[in-house]
Design a protein around this motif. Structure first.
Motif, PDB file in Angstrom:
ATOM      1  N   LEU A  21       0.960  -1.168   0.107  1.00  0.00           N
ATOM      2  CA  LEU A  21      -0.127   0.089   0.175  1.00  0.00           C
ATOM      3  C   LEU A  21       0.897   1.362   0.085  1.00  0.00           C
ATOM      4  N   LEU A  22       1.903   1.161   0.912  1.00  0.00           N
ATOM      5  CA  LEU A  22       3.012   2.411   0.934  1.00  0.00           C
ATOM      6  C   LEU A  22       3.564   2.899  -0.454  1.00  0.00           C
ATOM      7  N   GLY A  23       4.025   1.591  -1.223  1.00  0.00           N
ATOM      8  CA  GLY A  23       4.684   1.815  -2.514  1.00  0.00           C
ATOM      9  C   GLY A  23       3.566   2.438  -3.455  1.00  0.00           C
ATOM     10  N   ALA A  24       2.243   1.929  -3.430  1.00  0.00           N
ATOM     11  CA  ALA A  24       1.374   2.074  -4.258  1.00  0.00           C
ATOM     12  C   ALA A  24       0.890   3.718  -4.179  1.00  0.00           C
ATOM     13  N   GLY A  25       0.866   3.925  -2.857  1.00  0.00           N
ATOM     14  CA  GLY A  25       0.492   5.560  -2.840  1.00  0.00           C
ATOM     15  C   GLY A  25       1.681   6.406  -2.923  1.00  0.00           C
ATOM     16  N   CYS A  26       2.924   5.918  -2.717  1.00  0.00           N
ATOM     17  CA  CYS A  26       3.872   6.620  -3.214  1.00  0.00           C
ATOM     18  C   CYS A  26       4.178   6.895  -4.685  1.00  0.00           C
ATOM     19  N   ILE A  65      -1.123   3.168   7.064  1.00  0.00           N
ATOM     20  CA  ILE A  65      -0.686   3.298   5.685  1.00  0.00           C
ATOM     21  C   ILE A  65      -1.785   3.101   4.820  1.00  0.00           C
ATOM     22  N   GLY A  66      -2.686   2.176   4.800  1.00  0.00           N
ATOM     23  CA  GLY A  66      -3.857   2.266   4.050  1.00  0.00           C
ATOM     24  C   GLY A  66      -4.798   3.611   3.949  1.00  0.00           C
ATOM     25  N   LEU A  67      -4.808   4.227   5.101  1.00  0.00           N
ATOM     26  CA  LEU A  67      -5.453   5.292   5.160  1.00  0.00           C
ATOM     27  C   LEU A  67      -4.819   6.336   4.235  1.00  0.00           C
ATOM     28  N   GLY A  68      -3.601   6.333   4.528  1.00  0.00           N
ATOM     29  CA  GLY A  68      -2.805   7.522   3.566  1.00  0.00           C
ATOM     30  C   GLY A  68      -2.862   6.963   2.167  1.00  0.00           C
ATOM     31  N   ALA A  69      -2.703   5.834   1.825  1.00  0.00           N
ATOM     32  CA  ALA A  69      -2.778   5.207   0.441  1.00  0.00           C
ATOM     33  C   ALA A  69      -3.972   5.729  -0.108  1.00  0.00           C
ATOM     34  N   ALA A  70      -5.423   5.461   0.517  1.00  0.00           N
ATOM     35  CA  ALA A  70      -6.701   5.764   0.118  1.00  0.00           C
ATOM     36  C   ALA A  70      -6.750   7.430  -0.005  1.00  0.00           C
ATOM     37  N   ALA A  71      -6.311   8.247   0.860  1.00  0.00           N
ATOM     38  CA  ALA A  71      -6.406   9.390   0.796  1.00  0.00           C
ATOM     39  C   ALA A  71      -5.762   9.938  -0.537  1.00  0.00           C
ATOM     40  N   CYS A  72      -4.347   9.112  -0.858  1.00  0.00           N
ATOM     41  CA  CYS A  72      -3.666   9.707  -2.169  1.00  0.00           C
ATOM     42  C   CYS A  72      -4.609   9.528  -3.402  1.00  0.00           C
ATOM     43  N   LEU A  73      -5.189   8.215  -3.084  1.00  0.00           N
ATOM     44  CA  LEU A  73      -6.142   7.806  -4.172  1.00  0.00           C
ATOM     45  C   LEU A  73      -7.041   8.668  -4.687  1.00  0.00           C
ATOM     46  N   GLY A  74      -7.836   9.183  -3.211  1.00  0.00           N
ATOM     47  CA  GLY A  74      -9.067  10.009  -3.585  1.00  0.00           C
ATOM     48  C   GLY A  74      -8.486  11.523  -3.974  1.00  0.00           C
ATOM     49  N   ILE A  75      -7.457  11.726  -3.336  1.00  0.00           N
ATOM     50  CA  ILE A  75      -6.991  13.459  -4.167  1.00  0.00           C
ATOM     51  C   ILE A  75      -6.602  13.260  -5.461  1.00  0.00           C
ATOM     52  N   VAL A  76      -5.922  12.242  -5.908  1.00  0.00           N
ATOM     53  CA  VAL A  76      -5.693  12.069  -7.325  1.00  0.00           C
ATOM     54  C   VAL A  76      -6.940  12.060  -8.241  1.00  0.00           C
ATOM     55  N   LEU A  77      -7.686  11.196  -7.685  1.00  0.00           N
ATOM     56  CA  LEU A  77      -9.102  11.016  -8.633  1.00  0.00           C
ATOM     57  C   LEU A  77      -9.648  12.437  -8.520  1.00  0.00           C
ATOM     58  N   MET A 110       0.511   6.647 -16.937  1.00  0.00           N
ATOM     59  CA  MET A 110       1.764   6.577 -16.186  1.00  0.00           C
ATOM     60  C   MET A 110       1.307   6.841 -14.855  1.00  0.00           C
ATOM     61  N   THR A 111       0.363   7.173 -14.159  1.00  0.00           N
ATOM     62  CA  THR A 111      -0.284   7.178 -13.006  1.00  0.00           C
ATOM     63  C   THR A 111      -0.455   5.790 -12.612  1.00  0.00           C
ATOM     64  N   VAL A 112      -1.441   5.234 -13.327  1.00  0.00           N
ATOM     65  CA  VAL A 112      -1.891   3.782 -13.085  1.00  0.00           C
ATOM     66  C   VAL A 112      -0.486   2.691 -13.069  1.00  0.00           C
ATOM     67  N   VAL A 113       0.424   3.077 -13.985  1.00  0.00           N
ATOM     68  CA  VAL A 113       1.658   2.121 -13.974  1.00  0.00           C
ATOM     69  C   VAL A 113       2.578   2.475 -12.871  1.00  0.00           C
ATOM     70  N   SER A 114       2.761   3.701 -12.453  1.00  0.00           N
ATOM     71  CA  SER A 114       3.478   4.063 -11.373  1.00  0.00           C
ATOM     72  C   SER A 114       3.075   3.495  -9.991  1.00  0.00           C
ATOM     73  N   ALA A 115       1.510   3.542  -9.855  1.00  0.00           N
ATOM     74  CA  ALA A 115       1.087   2.859  -8.860  1.00  0.00           C
ATOM     75  C   ALA A 115       1.253   1.626  -8.421  1.00  0.00           C
ATOM     76  N   ALA A 116       1.012   0.859  -9.827  1.00  0.00           N
ATOM     77  CA  ALA A 116       1.430  -0.543  -9.802  1.00  0.00           C
ATOM     78  C   ALA A 116       2.720  -1.092  -9.678  1.00  0.00           C
ATOM     79  N   PHE A 117       3.650  -0.113 -10.075  1.00  0.00           N
ATOM     80  CA  PHE A 117       5.186  -0.479 -10.074  1.00  0.00           C
ATOM     81  C   PHE A 117       5.508  -0.233  -8.548  1.00  0.00           C
ATOM     82  N   GLY A 118       4.923   0.740  -7.829  1.00  0.00           N
ATOM     83  CA  GLY A 118       5.472   1.071  -6.452  1.00  0.00           C
ATOM     84  C   GLY A 118       4.715  -0.273  -5.532  1.00  0.00           C
ATOM     85  N   GLY A 119       3.572  -0.445  -5.498  1.00  0.00           N
ATOM     86  CA  GLY A 119       2.810  -1.555  -4.856  1.00  0.00           C
ATOM     87  C   GLY A 119       3.537  -2.866  -5.087  1.00  0.00           C
ATOM     88  N   GLY A 120       4.023  -3.029  -6.450  1.00  0.00           N
ATOM     89  CA  GLY A 120       4.822  -4.429  -6.637  1.00  0.00           C
ATOM     90  C   GLY A 120       5.833  -4.410  -6.235  1.00  0.00           C
TER      91      GLY A 120
END
Lengths: 314, 416
Positions: free
Chosen positions: B19-24, B145-157, B228-238
């Protein structure tokens, strides 16, 4: 972090350089000469375990300044300029050695060139030390009281050599102290033996209790390696969880000078698999308790650990 | 795969770091494109004095208090950097270097002060924030961390359009009436929050990598922001997942460094092998372009040396122009390629002739070259605009008026 260490080392090097040169021709005469100043002798010790035995053996003749207080982790301790001054002002320096004072070790050994210095743990019979495969000995020797007794004898010998006029006093102090140590050694043995054999497992945050386990017959596991600087892998945590469940261990122990994060992760892992492990009472591993309390002395600290372990595991 | 793979602690750590990687990764895209990639590093280093101060103030090792302190000085570090670069003549790199090391230095000094004066200092594990303790991640950390990642996703959307403007054309965005300064502050704040949340897990030193690497790797795979946003989040999480699982499977593999190394490997693979923007693709394209250019040069020089009345007559190869100091092997290869493409024939050993197709090509190139030279003579200032285009197609870019005047010029040159 590194920066601070380097700074400390540089400051220290700056302080000792001139003295070092002045004495290099006289074959480090000052490192071996006897004490001529006024009493009490000023001794500086690194960790509490060392400071305490120096106090007990030095008696009224020696006043001991201890660099690392209660709860301080010597493996990660960062030398400060204040420490340098306190080491410089000392008439004699005692430290544990065997690389316990991780970042300070090198400067301590270099100080030995011009000041009477003793690495007390290095006075112990080397054949009784545990060694890693690479050959570095495990420094946590004080948990086997019979080994720390040898360190106390080393301290006494050093003080006698440094201050011959009062050698008789130091020998008498040592004799009295050694009696108490022997008694504690026997007490620890009998107390540990009372724990049911299959539950005699000591799990702690870092690998500090190997000598303890060996001397008093208890199996020992740590999450981090011998130095608190090691980082634990996830597999190591998982292995420990399996081990605790397999052996039905009831408690694990926090150390006063080490973070308990990894241990709490292990507890959660056990709980998730339906085995409740308690966080046992705090143990003193690399530092003593507060000054003025029973745990603030070496004997009191060992006794506290023995009682705490016995109570939690019985 | 062994049992450690499925253990509870593996799942907790994997969930947390994934989750941390995906958010970052999400936030990293915008900081990278906004040229604020080092912000993660600044925050991580500037967080250290905050951790220590919070410990001094609270006097205990309460994680929320420590993280709040870290967040505040982290933001203060970023604010200092932006103040310095706006009010002084220092460049960004110098400013970041100063802020990063000064704050970290203050942190180290505070840490040294604490170690002697506070009884529970070593136990508080302040030191463990430097390198992190991935293996010691607790269930509570996953929630944070999950909260942080969710906040990232929400703000980006929610603010995708606004941040897109901020990233590519802040001046235009400001002209449209968007609160660009506040949007930027929000971006930096989110980055700081993610860094601080991640500190207990991966530590000060490696946190920067988690913000930069996924976005930098994703940049090689696409030119579109959404992808790029989707790929980067997937890369970070992966990267986070794989790092933790590797640490769970193999003995003595600390998770933090493993995660960073896997991120670096992913970046390296992306940099080398990504289609179009990857280094190998770019090099191949360049080399193809070079050979194409050489073929044209050969064609042009042959065209100039044949008999204009019957251009398809063979020329003795020894007399054929050896162009521009080409080594023999290069010349022969260019010749062979032209033959393969049907632009020239080699009727006999040591002879070469243009085909009808080759002549047509060469005439077109010849004309383009003359047009180009005319343009350089007449309007050198506009040549730069066309220079980026292929020599074959550049004349299509000319506006009709310029084209007519250039053609008139060529015709006039030919007359005498």
């Amino acid at each position: 972090m590194r920066g601070a260490v380097l700074l400390g080392a540089a400051l220290l090097a700056g302080c000792i350089q001139p003295i070092d040169e002045a004495h290099s021709r006289s074959d480090h005469a000052s490192a071996h000469k006897t004490y001529e100043g006024s009493y009490p002798i000023k001794a500086t010790a690194t960790v509490g375990m060392v400071a305490d035995i120096v106090r007990k053996i030095g008696g009224d003749r020696v006043v001991v300044d201890c660099l690392m207080g209660p709860g301080v982790d010597p493996h990660r301790y960062k030398t400060t300029p204040g420490d340098v001054r306190r080491l410089r002002d000392a008439d004699v320096i005692f430290f544990s050695g065997l690389h316990l004072e991780g970042k300070m070790s090198e400067v301590l050994h270099r100080l030995g060139a011009y000041k009477p210095t003793l690495a007390v743990a290095e006075a112990i019979d080397p054949s009784r030390l545990f060694r890693e495969e690479e050959g570095a000995p495990d420094p946590h020797v004080w948990f086997d009281v019979s080994l720390w007794r040898q360190a106390a004898e080393g301290v006494s010998a050093k003080l006698c050599e440094f201050d011959p006029p009062h050698a008789a006093e130091y020998r008498a102090n040592l004799a009295a102290y050694v009696l108490k140590m022997d008694e504690l050694h026997r007490y620890a043995k009998t107390t540990m033996a009372e724990i049911p054999k299959e539950r005699r497992v000591l799990v702690t945050a870092h690998d500090a209790f190997r000598y303890f386990g060996n001397a008093y017959g208890i199996e020992v596991r740590g999450i981090q390696g011998i130095s608190t600087d090691d980082e634990a892998g996830v597999k190591h945590v998982n292995d420990l969880v399996s081990f605790l469940i397999e052996r039905k261990v009831k408690a694990v122990f926090v150390e006063t000078s080490v973070s308990d994060r990894n241990l709490r992760a292990v507890l959660q892992g056990c709980e998730a698999r339906g085995w409740k492990v308690e966080l046992g009472p705090e143990l003193y591993s690399d530092a003593l308790g507060d000054d003025g309390t029973e745990e603030g002395t070496y004997l009191g600290m060992v006794r506290h650990n023995v009682d705490a372990i016995a109570k939690a595991l019985r | 795969v062994n049992e450690s793979f499925w253990a509870f602690n593996t799942q907790v750590a994997a969930a947390a770091v994934g989750l941390l990687g995906a958010g970052c990764g999400l936030i990293g895209v915008f900081t990278l494109l906004r040229r604020r990639a080092l912000i993660g590093d600044v925050v991580a280093h500037a967080a250290l004095p905050g951790l220590c101060l919070a410990f001094i103030v609270v006097g205990s090792r309460s994680l929320p208090a420590l993280l709040l302190g870290a967040f505040l000085t982290g933001l203060l570090g970023v604010a200092t950097a932006s103040l310095l670069s706006r009010t002084t003549r220092l460049k960004e790199d110098a400013v970041l270097g100063i802020v990063l090391s000064v704050y970290f230095g203050v942190g180290v000094v505070l840490d040294s002060l604490i170690q002697g004066r506070f009884k529970s200092a070593s136990q508080s594990g302040l030191d463990s924030f430097l390198l992190g303790k991935t293996a010691g991640i607790l269930l509570e950390d996953v929630y944070i961390i999950g909260l942080g990642a969710a906040a990232c996703l929400g703000i980006v959307l929610l603010l995708y359009k606004e941040w897109r403007l901020l990233t590519f054309d802040p001046a235009f965005g400001a002209a449209l009436g968007f609160p660009i300064a506040r949007l930027e502050l929000l971006l930096l704040g989110m980055a700081a929050a993610m860094v601080v949340i991640g500190l207990p897990a991966v530590g000060v030193v490696m946190m920067a990598a988690l913000i930069i690497l996924p976005a930098a790797a994703a940049r090689f795979w696409t030119n579109r922001l959404e992808i790029m946003t989707v790929v980067s989040a997937a890369f970070g999480g992966g990267v986070g997942l794989v790092g933790v699982l590797a640490s769970a499977i193999f003995d003595d593999l600390p998770a933090g460094p493993t995660i960073v190394l896997i991120g670096a490997a992913l970046f390296l693979v992306s940099m080398l092998f990504a289609p179009e923007r990857g280094m190998i693709a770019v090099l191949r394209r360049q080399r193809r372009g070079e050979w194409k250019l050489r073929r044209r040069v050969l064609l042009l020089r042959l065209f100039e040396s044949v008999n204009p009345k019957s251009p398809t007559d063979p020329v003795v190869l020894a007399n054929a122009p050896r162009v521009e100091f080409w080594p023999l092997w290069q010349f022969e290869r260019v010749l062979a390629e032209c033959a393969r493409l049907g632009l020239v024939t080699i009727p006999a050993e040591g002879k070469v002739a243009l085909t009808a197709e080759g002549i047509a090509d060469a005439e077109r190139l010849h004309r383009a070259e003359r047009l180009w030279n005319a343009l350089l003579d007449e309007r050198p200032e506009s040549a730069a605009v066309h220079a980026v285009f292929d020599l074959n197609e550049w004349e299509d870019e000319l506006d009709p008026e310029t084209r007519r005047s250039l053609e008139a010029r060529i015709a006039a040159e030919r007359r005498p």
